[in-house]
Design a protein around this motif. Structure first.
Motif, short mmCIF file in Angstrom:
data_model
loop_
_atom_site.label_atom_id
_atom_site.label_comp_id
_atom_site.label_asym_id
_atom_site.label_seq_id
_atom_site.Cartn_x
_atom_site.Cartn_y
_atom_site.Cartn_z
N PHE A 1 0.84 -1.35 -0.47
CA PHE A 1 0.04 0.39 -0.57
C PHE A 1 0.87 1.17 0.48
O PHE A 1 1.80 1.59 0.34
N PRO A 2 0.95 2.11 -0.56
CA PRO A 2 1.00 3.51 -0.70
C PRO A 2 1.37 4.34 0.25
O PRO A 2 2.51 5.09 0.62
N THR A 3 0.53 4.70 1.49
CA THR A 3 0.21 5.08 2.71
C THR A 3 -0.05 3.78 4.11
O THR A 3 -0.87 2.61 3.34
N LEU A 4 -0.05 4.80 4.82
CA LEU A 4 -0.04 3.78 5.95
C LEU A 4 -1.19 3.74 6.12
O LEU A 4 -1.90 3.18 6.51
N VAL A 5 -2.26 4.73 5.60
CA VAL A 5 -3.57 4.96 6.04
C VAL A 5 -4.69 3.11 4.89
O VAL A 5 -5.58 3.27 5.46
N GLU A 6 -3.97 3.68 3.61
CA GLU A 6 -4.46 2.29 2.73
C GLU A 6 -4.64 1.40 3.67
O GLU A 6 -5.69 0.65 3.18
N LYS A 7 -2.88 1.09 4.23
CA LYS A 7 -3.22 -0.13 5.51
C LYS A 7 -3.79 0.08 5.96
O LYS A 7 -4.19 -1.87 6.43
N GLU A 8 -4.33 0.66 6.50
CA GLU A 8 -5.05 0.08 7.93
C GLU A 8 -6.67 0.35 7.34
O GLU A 8 -6.98 -0.74 8.23
N TRP A 9 -6.54 0.83 6.08
CA TRP A 9 -8.36 0.70 5.52
C TRP A 9 -8.07 -1.25 5.06
O TRP A 9 -9.37 -2.04 4.92
N HIS A 10 -7.27 -1.44 4.53
CA HIS A 10 -7.23 -3.40 4.51
C HIS A 10 -7.28 -4.15 5.12
O HIS A 10 -7.82 -4.79 5.74
N ARG A 11 -6.94 -3.06 6.55
CA ARG A 11 -6.96 -4.04 7.84
C ARG A 11 -8.28 -4.65 7.96
O ARG A 11 -8.70 -5.22 9.17
N LEU A 12 -8.74 -2.93 8.47
CA LEU A 12 -9.93 -2.52 9.01
C LEU A 12 -10.78 -4.25 7.56
O LEU A 12 -12.24 -4.63 8.00
N LEU A 13 -11.17 -3.64 6.24
CA LEU A 13 -11.37 -4.74 5.84
C LEU A 13 -11.66 -6.23 5.76
O LEU A 13 -12.87 -6.49 5.16
N LEU A 14 -10.17 -6.19 6.24
CA LEU A 14 -9.76 -7.88 5.95
C LEU A 14 -11.01 -7.97 8.36
O LEU A 14 -12.00 -9.74 7.51
N THR A 15 -11.48 -7.31 8.17
CA THR A 15 -12.68 -7.83 9.19
C THR A 15 -13.97 -8.34 9.12
O THR A 15 -14.82 -9.02 10.27
N VAL A 16 -14.51 -7.40 8.34
CA VAL A 16 -15.52 -7.94 7.63
C VAL A 16 -15.42 -9.43 6.95
O VAL A 16 -15.33 -10.13 6.26
N GLN A 17 -17.13 -10.11 8.14
CA GLN A 17 -16.81 -11.30 7.27
C GLN A 17 -17.16 -11.35 5.72
O GLN A 17 -17.66 -10.28 4.51
N GLY A 18 -16.56 -12.73 5.04
CA GLY A 18 -16.28 -12.74 3.31
C GLY A 18 -15.18 -12.03 2.93
O GLY A 18 -15.28 -11.17 1.29
N ILE A 19 -14.34 -10.90 3.88
CA ILE A 19 -13.47 -10.16 3.23
C ILE A 19 -12.32 -10.68 2.90
O ILE A 19 -11.75 -11.11 4.41
N GLY A 20 -11.55 -11.38 2.00
CA GLY A 20 -10.80 -11.51 2.16
C GLY A 20 -9.39 -10.90 1.68
O GLY A 20 -9.96 -9.19 1.31
N ALA A 21 -8.06 -11.02 1.59
CA ALA A 21 -6.99 -9.90 0.93
C ALA A 21 -7.55 -9.77 -0.44
O ALA A 21 -6.80 -8.44 -1.06
N LYS A 22 -7.54 -10.61 -1.25
CA LYS A 22 -8.43 -10.42 -2.78
C LYS A 22 -9.68 -9.03 -2.84
O LYS A 22 -9.48 -8.60 -3.91
N ALA A 23 -10.74 -9.51 -2.48
CA ALA A 23 -10.99 -8.33 -2.56
C ALA A 23 -11.16 -6.84 -1.29
O ALA A 23 -11.87 -6.12 -1.86
#
Length: 229
Positions: free
Chosen positions: A63-85
């Motif tokens: 990820f280009p920024t820490l903000v986007e990385k944190e969004w990725h980490r938060l998205l992974l907490t949602v059921q049905g969302i994996g790394a690719k999604a």
């Protein structure tokens, strides 16, 4: 844990790049949006990374920024969302677009990501609406604090990230003023007009004078939400 990669871009593929760091090549998976923003082969590049560890695989996502990385980490907490999604969502919307979609409960924007259906998109919006303000607050901070200078590295930059210097504690009034300014900036990034955003932040700050940036954003968004008839 590998949190950041800084080196020379060796080659790019459809969904990943190879970054040479002092003779060691790291394969880093990135979104379409990030891939399009990266420099050409042989040039210096830096990405914040998240390591996926499973029994059968180790994968780095960049990820280009820490903000986007944190969004990725938060998205992974949602059921049905994996790394690719998660990469698909961030690739379709970007960090600011995702912030706006969740703030406005616009699940249809999330559903535009490849492989993300309407039900999953609604789940993303519903589950993250109360968690998102903390990351929106990161986006309102100065660039040096949120990591937006990740790509601005010299060719032989070390892979380690120096720990940021701690600033002196702010007085209560100064902290509240700074939190209001950061909350106002975050709401502006979400597309709200200066007048309506300022009014909502001021009202929220009056009701909760001890609230931090994330708390003010959350309270202001509730005030800006369309009223049910």
């Amino acid at each position: 844990m590998i949190g950041r990669i800084a080196g020379r871009l060796e080659y790019r593929a459809a969904d990943h790049v190879l970054i040479d760091v002092r003779g060691v090549g790291y394969v880093v998976y990135v979104s379409d949006r990030v891939l399009a923003q990266l420099p050409g082969s042989g040039e210096a590049v830096a990405l914040y990374t998240e390591l996926l560890v499973r029994e059968d695989i180790l994968q780095l996502f960049g990820f280009p920024t820490l903000v986007e990385k944190e969004w990725h980490r938060l998205l992974l907490t949602v059921q049905g969302i994996g790394a690719k999604a998660s990469l698909a969502i961030l690739g379709a919307l970007g960090a600011d677009g995702l912030s706006r979609a969740i703030a406005l409960a616009d699940w249809s924007a999330v559903a535009r990501a490849k492989g993300v259906g309407p039900k999953t998109a609604q789940r993303v919006v519903n589950e993250l609406k109360d968690k998102a303000p903390s990351i929106m607050a990161m986006g309102a901070q100065p660039a040096a604090m949120r990591g937006d200078d990740a790509a601005a590295v010299i060719e032989d930059a070390p892979a380690e990230v120096a720990a940021p210097k701690r600033s002196a504690p702010r007085k209560k009034d100064e902290g509240n003023a700074a939190a209001q300014a950061e909350a106002l900036s975050a709401l502006g990034n979400l597309g709200y007009g200066l007048s309506e955003a300022a009014g909502a932040v001021a009202e929220a700050a009056h009701e909760t004078p001890d609230a931090d940036t994330a708390g003010l954003i959350r309270a202001a968004l509730r005030k800006l939400a369309p009223k049910e008839r």
